[in-house]
Structure formats: structure tokens, C-alpha cells
Design an enzyme around this catalytic site. Structure first.
Site, PDB file in Angstrom:
ATOM      1  N   ASP A  92       0.622  -1.297   0.238  1.00  0.00           N
ATOM      2  CA  ASP A  92       0.559  -0.277   0.114  1.00  0.00           C
ATOM      3  C   ASP A  92       1.110   1.242   0.008  1.00  0.00           C
ATOM      4  OD1 ASP A  92       0.267  -0.522   2.845  1.00  0.00           O
ATOM      5  OD2 ASP A  92      -0.570   0.436   3.425  1.00  0.00           O
ATOM      6  N   GLU A 156      -0.184  -0.651   5.997  1.00  0.00           N
ATOM      7  CA  GLU A 156       1.054  -0.152   6.900  1.00  0.00           C
ATOM      8  C   GLU A 156       0.555   1.831   6.335  1.00  0.00           C
ATOM      9  OE1 GLU A 156       4.302   1.952   8.061  1.00  0.00           O
ATOM     10  OE2 GLU A 156       3.907   1.815   6.240  1.00  0.00           O
TER      11      GLU A 156
END
Length: 451
Positions: A92, A156
Site C-alpha cells: 500500500d 501499513e
């Protein structure tokens, strides 16, 4: 480094790595599904899963984590009786921010002036490629000498804790003798560095309300309490005159004992404008690695274009607080909330909502794995010795893994050196650093297996 067979293999694989990173960067995998399609993150996860299967990984799976995102897991068996190493990265990315501020499209990997530009190129899709390159180089030069687990996280950057909660619910899954977190960076390009500390973080949304609705500023301004002005007042209370973070009850006098950070070098790395002062007190390293730091990430209020002459009834802000090792993030959250509530002026109604939280981390740098990493870096970076630095950012998973596997050694390396400008426009990665760190990781796995 060129005379080393592992280094030669990695060098030959770099054109392929560029093609693969181009494909991975193309996914707009921001784990904010209100703004970015979930399908983009799913596509990135599936790409990584396919890459792991192609390298012979078993048990490859997309793990549905409690925060609604997915993490990619795979297991590559090594020789019988070998040690187990967990390799971590996340796919991500941060939003592109001001797309007009990018010199080239943020989700198109573009080479310019010897660097590869694109959102996630360094943080942390490049980390995924680093792991793949290291494993391919070992396979081409005698095989992978350890059992390898790979975990690529899907949220994250959001700090929503999905993988942490999943790991707690499935404690056997990520168990390993050593864990390599590929989400840090060298102190500068060409200087091999392991990150020995991470600041923890808390993320809150503060909302201030004063009126039932907006009012005409000419008719009511001067007596009607302005929510936006109240919010500005309370946010300003989070900093001392010199810019130091001031949260009531939170210590802000820590000192860093490791690698020094020259102030002029920091100004260049941070691209501080001429004549603008740095904020805070103490050394630069104290300020960014050993002390708390508050940042106002955004404010909801009318934009300048289209604004009307109104007294605002409500306003809100997103506030991040980073805390050094030794400070409990949950306690820091309570102190921040109490500070915001106590400092809101004029009896305005204030609400504070916690959005994310992660604990700080300190590594055990005296462990055998660190010696194996130092030897690997000495080969991959001829003439240089491994350095220890802190990192102002947070990787909440580190403390979760340390708690679950207290005997595991945890090392942090990666591609996010200062020139990478992660989280900003024009993020980039140095292909030379990708190459050298891939060699480093491959040699580390070999050294560690023999230790």
C-alpha cells in the site's frame, strides 16, 4: 562488488526489476477505499502473490485482515534444519497528494536523472522487489540456505493495524528466527545503514463546534465564536515558540546517542527554503529520533477559492503525534486528547477521535544477525561500514512481532533514503541502492545461515 557472483546476478536482473516495479507502481494501491478503488489494492496483492508462486513459494495466500485489507503471505522451504527468516514489505502507498506537483505521473514509473520516480517506488513496492532480487540471486548461486517467509502488508500507511491483529490471532504464521523489515532506508545514498529505533505514533481527528450553523461575518463577526479560529488556537498550543512539540505531561528532552545528523545536511535533505529556520531544540538527531513530534496533517475548512464571508460553525483537523522509544503510544494518546480538550478556547465543544496508533521500537543491535548484516553490507558497499540510525517514522508491526516472537532478531533496512522523498510528491528510488541492498540481503541470508 562486481567480482561477486551474487552481485553479478543481481546486476543482470535489474532490467527485469525495472519492468516489474513499473507494473507494481501502476496499481493505485492506497488503502483508503473512500478515495481509491479497492480493486487497485487487490490487483497489487495478486501481482505479488503471482510473483511469489513463480519463485516456488508454497502456501501463497491473500490474508483478509481485520481492517478490511489484505496481506500477501508465502513460504519458501529451505534445507532441512535451516533457520527461518521472515521478509517484510508493504504494497500500500500514500496518496499522490498534489498530482500537478509531480514532474511525471505518480503511478507511472519514470526514469529521470538516474532515479526511478513513482509513488511507492521506494516506500515500499521497491522493498518487494528487493526481496525478490535477493532470493533470485541466491537461487542462481547455490540456492536459498534458509526457510523464507514473505509477508507484504496492505495497510501499513493507514496505521489501522490489520496485519498486527491478524498476527496476534495467528501467532504461528509469521514465527521466524530473524525478521528483515524492508521498509527503512540508508542514512544517505551509498552509506549502508540499519535502523535501530522507530518512533511510535498516534493519529487523532479533532472536531471543534461553536454554532448551530455558519453566520454572516459582517452581522455576527466579533462576538460569535468562530470554530475555525478556535481550532487554530488549540493546534497552535501544541508547539512552543521555537517550534518544539508541547503536549501537556509528555516529556520532550530525549537525546540521541548514535549517528549524528549534520544540520546543513538535514536542511538539504529536507529541502528547507533559504532563510527558514529549523524548528525545535537539541541536535537534529534528538529532534527527529529521540523526541516527540506533532504534525497537523490536514484541516477541514472552506478553501480560499469560493469562500464566503462567514463565521464557521465547525472545523476539524487530523493530527499526528510521533513518540520515541520508551514512551507508551497509548499513554501519549491520552495526554494528547487531554491537551486538546483542555486548550480549546471559549468553551467550544471539542471531540477527539483516535484513528490509528503504533508503539515505538528499539532493536537489539548486539545479536548475531546484526553481525551477519554488517558483513554483508561491507561487501555490497566496498569501503563502507554499517551505520546505526533512528527513523522518525513508525512501523507498528515491529513491536507486535517482537512481542509475539521475543527471541527473534529484527533488522530494518530499505530504500527510503532522504533523496527518495517518500510521502511527498516526486517520490523516487535509486536503482543503485535497490541493486546494492538486494545484494546485501542475499549475502545476509547466506551469512546468517552459516552463523
Amino acid at each position: 562488488m562486481s567480482s561477486n557472483p551474487v552481485a553479478e546476478t543481481v546486476s543482470s536482473l535489474m532490467p527485469r526489476a525495472k519492468e516489474e516495479l513499473t507494473a507494481l507502481v501502476a496499481f493505485k494501491s492506497v488503502a483508503d477505499f473512500d478515495q481509491f478503488p479497492r480493486s487497485e489494492s487487490v490487483g497489487a496483492a495478486n501481482w505479488i502473490a503471482s510473483a511469489l508462486r513463480a519463485e516456488g513459494f508454497q502456501d501463497v495466500d491473500l490474508l483478509d485482515t481485520p481492517d478490511g485489507t489484505q496481506s500477501v503471505y508465502g513460504y519458501l522451504p529451505g534445507p532441512e534444519g535451516a533457520k527461518t527468516v521472515l521478509l517484510y514489505a508493504h504494497y500500500d502507498v500514500q496518496p499522490p497528494l498534489d498530482e500537478d506537483g509531480w514532474a511525471t505521473p505518480p503511478f507511472e514509473l519514470t526514469e529521470r536523472d538516474g532515479r526511478w520516480y513513482g509513488r511507492g517506488a521506494a516506500d515500499c513496492k521497491g522493498g518487494v522487489l528487493m526481496h525478490l532480487l535477493a532470493l533470485r540471486a541466491l537461487k542462481a548461486n547455490g540456492g536459498v540456505p534458509v526457510h523464507v517467509k514473505v509477508i507484504a502488508e496492505g495497510s501499513e500507511e493507514q496505521g489501522t493495524g490489520g496485519l498486527e491483529r491478524y498476527a496476534e490471532q495467528h501467532p504461528e504464521l509469521l514465527a521466524a528466527d530473524t525478521i528483515v523489515i524492508g521498509d527503512a532506508g540508508n542514512f544517505r545514498v551509498g552509506l549502508p545503514t540499519v535502523t535501530s529505533t522507530l518512533r511510535g505514533m498516534t493519529l487523532v481527528r479533532v472536531k471543534v463546534d461553536t454554532l448551530e450553523g455558519n453566520l454572516h461575518s459582517g452581522q455576527f463577526g466579533g462576538a460569535a465564536p468562530d470554530a475555525l479560529a478556535a481550532l487554530i488556537r488549540v493546534l497552535d498550543s501544541l508547539r512552543a515558540e521555537d517550534g518544539s512539540t508541547t503536549v501537556d505531561g509528555l516529556a520532550a528532552d530525549g537525546e540521541w546517542e548514535g549517528l549524528a545528523y549534520d544540520e546543513e545536511q538535514f536542511r538539504r535533505d529536507a529541502r528547507v527554503l533559504d532563510g527558514v529556520e529549523l524548528i525545535g531544540s537539541g541536535s537534529v538527531a534528538d529532534r527527529i529520533w529521540a523526541r516527540p513530534a506533532v504534525t497537523v496533517l490536514g484541516i477541514d475548512c472552506p478553501p480560499v477559492v469560493g469562500a464566503t464571508p462567514s463565521v464557521q460553525a465547525g472545523a476539524r483537523a487530523l493530527v499526528s503525534l510521533r513518540v520515541p522509544p520508551g514512551v507508551d503510544a497509548a499513554e501519549a494518546t491520552k495526554l494528547l486528547q487531554a491537551h486538546l480538550e483542555a486548550r480549546t478556547p471559549w468553551g467550544a465543544r471539542v471531540g477527539v477521535e483516535q484513528i490509528g496508533q503504533g508503539q515505538a521500537f528499539r532493536a537489539d543491535t548486539a545479536s548475531p544477525a546484526y553481525r551477519a548484516m554488517a558483513d554483508a553490507m561491507a561487501v555490497a558497499y566496498p569501503g563502507e561500514e554499517m551505520q546505526y540510525a533512528g527513523q522518525g517514522g513508525s512501523i507498528p508491526l515491529c513491536n507486535t512481532l517482537a512481542g509475539l516472537y521475543p527471541r527473534a532478531e529484527i533488522l530494518l533496512i530499505g530504500l527510503s533514503e532522504p533523496e527518495a522523498q517518500i510521502h511527498a510528491v516526486n517520490e523516487s528510488v535509486s536503482p543503485e541502492e535497490l541493486e546494492r541492498l538486494s545484494v546485501t540481503e542475499a549475502l545476509f541470508l547466506r551469512n546468517y545461515a552459516a552463523s
